[in-house]
Scaffold this active site. Structure first.
Site, PDB file in Angstrom:
ATOM      1  N   GLY A  48       0.875  -1.173   0.000  1.00 56.34           N
ATOM      2  CA  GLY A  48       0.000   0.000   0.000  1.00 56.34           C
ATOM      3  C   GLY A  48       0.911   1.222   0.000  1.00 56.34           C
ATOM      4  O   GLY A  48       1.829   1.313   0.826  1.00 56.34           O
ATOM      5  N   ALA A  49       0.632   2.156  -0.923  1.00 58.70           N
ATOM      6  CA  ALA A  49       1.573   3.265  -1.149  1.00 58.70           C
ATOM      7  C   ALA A  49       1.946   4.038   0.133  1.00 58.70           C
ATOM      8  O   ALA A  49       3.134   4.215   0.431  1.00 58.70           O
ATOM      9  CB  ALA A  49       1.015   4.188  -2.224  1.00 58.70           C
ATOM     10  N   GLN A 195      -5.384  -9.018  -2.354  1.00 61.75           N
ATOM     11  CA  GLN A 195      -5.445  -8.043  -1.245  1.00 61.75           C
ATOM     12  C   GLN A 195      -6.891  -7.733  -0.847  1.00 61.75           C
ATOM     13  O   GLN A 195      -7.157  -7.424   0.305  1.00 61.75           O
ATOM     14  CB  GLN A 195      -4.756  -6.729  -1.653  1.00 61.75           C
ATOM     15  N   ASP A 236      -1.387   4.662  -6.406  1.00 61.30           N
ATOM     16  CA  ASP A 236       0.045   4.510  -6.114  1.00 61.30           C
ATOM     17  C   ASP A 236       0.857   5.676  -6.649  1.00 61.30           C
ATOM     18  O   ASP A 236       1.917   5.995  -6.132  1.00 61.30           O
ATOM     19  CB  ASP A 236       0.567   3.196  -6.675  1.00 61.30           C
ATOM     20  N   LYS A 247      -3.680  -0.418  -8.448  1.00 67.52           N
ATOM     21  CA  LYS A 247      -3.621  -1.877  -8.606  1.00 67.52           C
ATOM     22  C   LYS A 247      -4.217  -2.342  -9.927  1.00 67.52           C
ATOM     23  O   LYS A 247      -5.278  -1.858 -10.338  1.00 67.52           O
ATOM     24  CB  LYS A 247      -4.355  -2.507  -7.415  1.00 67.52           C
TER      25      LYS A 247
HETATM   26  O1  MRU Z   1       0.700  -3.953  -4.574  1.00 63.80           O
HETATM   27  P1  MRU Z   1       0.063  -3.236  -3.418  1.00 63.80           P
HETATM   28  O2  MRU Z   1      -0.777  -4.110  -2.554  1.00 63.80           O
HETATM   29  O3  MRU Z   1       1.074  -2.430  -2.635  1.00 63.80           O
HETATM   30  O4  MRU Z   1      -0.911  -2.203  -4.126  1.00 63.80           O
HETATM   31  C1  MRU Z   1      -1.685  -1.354  -3.345  1.00 63.80           C
HETATM   32  C2  MRU Z   1      -2.625  -0.531  -4.129  1.00 63.80           C
HETATM   33  O5  MRU Z   1      -2.688  -0.611  -5.336  1.00 63.80           O
HETATM   34  C3  MRU Z   1      -3.446   0.463  -3.373  1.00 63.80           C
HETATM   35  O6  MRU Z   1      -4.664   0.678  -4.013  1.00 63.80           O
HETATM   36  C4  MRU Z   1      -2.675   1.797  -3.306  1.00 63.80           C
HETATM   37  O7  MRU Z   1      -1.380   1.604  -2.803  1.00 63.80           O
HETATM   38  C5  MRU Z   1      -3.371   2.799  -2.486  1.00 63.80           C
HETATM   39  S1  MRU Z   1      -3.395   2.276  -0.839  1.00 63.80           S
HETATM   40  C6  MRU Z   1      -3.893   3.377   0.222  1.00 63.80           C
END
Ligand code: MRU
Length: 348
Positions: A48-49, A195, A236, A247
């Site tokens: 998650g970013a 996720q 992200d 994602k």
């Molecule tokens: O690969 P991940 O699980 O790190 O991807 C996360 C996402 O795509 C979330 O939607 C994004 O980071 C926003 S989280 C607040």
């Protein structure tokens, strides 16, 4: 009571929930070096970013503490090496680079290594608290956009686990429910890492928010049935014009939402907007191991040797996004101008 954090600093160590073990068990990791933090980011123990950004900052603080007794040149060298190691973990989430650069700027202002290490640690710890405040503010702004009742579809995990606490898109849902809105969340399973099914469903269940898990390929049909009144996702990296990397699968949802005349919202802190990029074409997209696609629960389900494409993110053009919610307000519609105006409200 303070809500359980996803990542935090405690007694000179970085602690975090190992998200690869959820929902079966809640395991807390104790990390003592920047290399351990980098490994945790790469293998998505923390993901998650915003959570990745804070974890990287805390990892850099560990490196600074470990080098605090070195002469200035050596201290700077070791810090630069740790920053490089952390930067190489995941390329798409800009929060990672934003957090590392924020700490390095501080280090370059402080000539004395021990003092620099203390300043970096204090700043990284402040970022832990700041993240929760920012998400709560985003929740307040975004809650108004959601309907008083109905179905909300979301993708991946954008909740407490994707941040230090509260969440971005899921934080908006939580804030709307807390404000009395009667929402039901459709949770995309989110292939290939799941996720949505593993993390978002777990969080919503704990919060007592009604939720239904669907596989990714069911979203269009659920919309067609009139069960979705809004889609909300995280981000992200957002380019200056509002094009949004999130994602893999997000772009398809935005196209489906447009086709069913359903509003499509993005919730992300200003630290996710990369004003250096004119549009989404320059956003680097991470490609991960084919094993994530060919294996389910550690078991191979695809034929040996088959070709696989596994981009972890896609880019949704700004014109498919109804609004972008940030901690300082809403860009509706998201354009170069509306986003720049929001950024001006802070010291960025
Ligand atoms: O690969 P991940 O699980 O790190 O991807 C996360 C996402 O795509 C979330 O939607 C994004 O980071 C926003 S989280 C607040």
């Amino acid at each position: 009571m303070t809500e359980q954090r996803t990542v935090w600093w405690e007694d000179g160590r970085v602690r975090m929930i190992d998200q690869t073990r959820l929902p079966a068990e809640t395991v807390i990791l104790d990390l003592r070096t920047d290399a351990e933090v980098a490994e945790a980011i790469t293998s998505m123990r923390v993901r998650g970013a915003p959570a990745i950004g804070v974890a990287a900052a805390l990892g850099l603080a560990l490196a600074a503490q470990a080098a605090a007794a070195e002469p200035r040149d050596r201290f700077q060298e070791r810090l630069a090496a740790a920053a490089e190691r952390l930067r190489r973990t995941r390329p798409t989430a800009v929060n990672l680079f934003w957090a590392i650069d924020r700490l390095l700027r501080l280090a370059s202002d402080e000539p004395e290594p021990a003092a620099a290490a203390e300043r970096l640690t204090a700043e990284a710890r402040a970022m832990v608290e700041e993240d929760v405040r920012v998400n709560q503010a985003m929740g307040r702004h975004g809650a108004e956009l959601l309907p008083a009742q109905g179905g909300i579809l979301t993708h991946c995990n954008t909740g407490s686990l994707a941040t230090v606490g509260f969440g971005t898109a899921l934080g908006v849902v939580r804030a709307a429910v807390a404000a009395g809105k009667a929402l039901h969340v459709f949770v995309d399973e989110t292939r290939p890492r799941l996720q949505g099914m593993k993390l978002t469903a777990w969080e919503l269940q704990r919060d007592g928010i009604p939720a239904t898990v669907i596989t990714d390929n069911m979203a269009g049909w659920v919309m067609r049935q009139g069960r979705v009144q809004a889609v909300i996702v995280g981000a992200d990296r957002i380019a200056a014009n509002g094009d949004t990397a999130n994602k893999i699968g997000t772009y398809g949802l935005a196209v489906l939402a447009r086709s069913h005349q359903i509003p499509f919202f993005v919730a992300a802190p200003l630290s996710t907007i990369d004003f250096a990029l004119l549009d989404g074409s320059a956003i680097p997209i991470e490609e991960r191991s084919p094993d994530e696609v060919t294996h389910v629960g550690g078991v191979r389900v695809a034929p040996e040797g088959v070709d696989v494409f596994n981009p972890a993110f896609d880019v949704t053009p700004a014109e498919l996004i109804s609004a972008i919610v940030t901690e300082v307000g809403v860009a509706q519609p998201p354009t170069r101008d509306t986003l720049a105006r929001l950024a001006k409200q802070t010291d960025r």
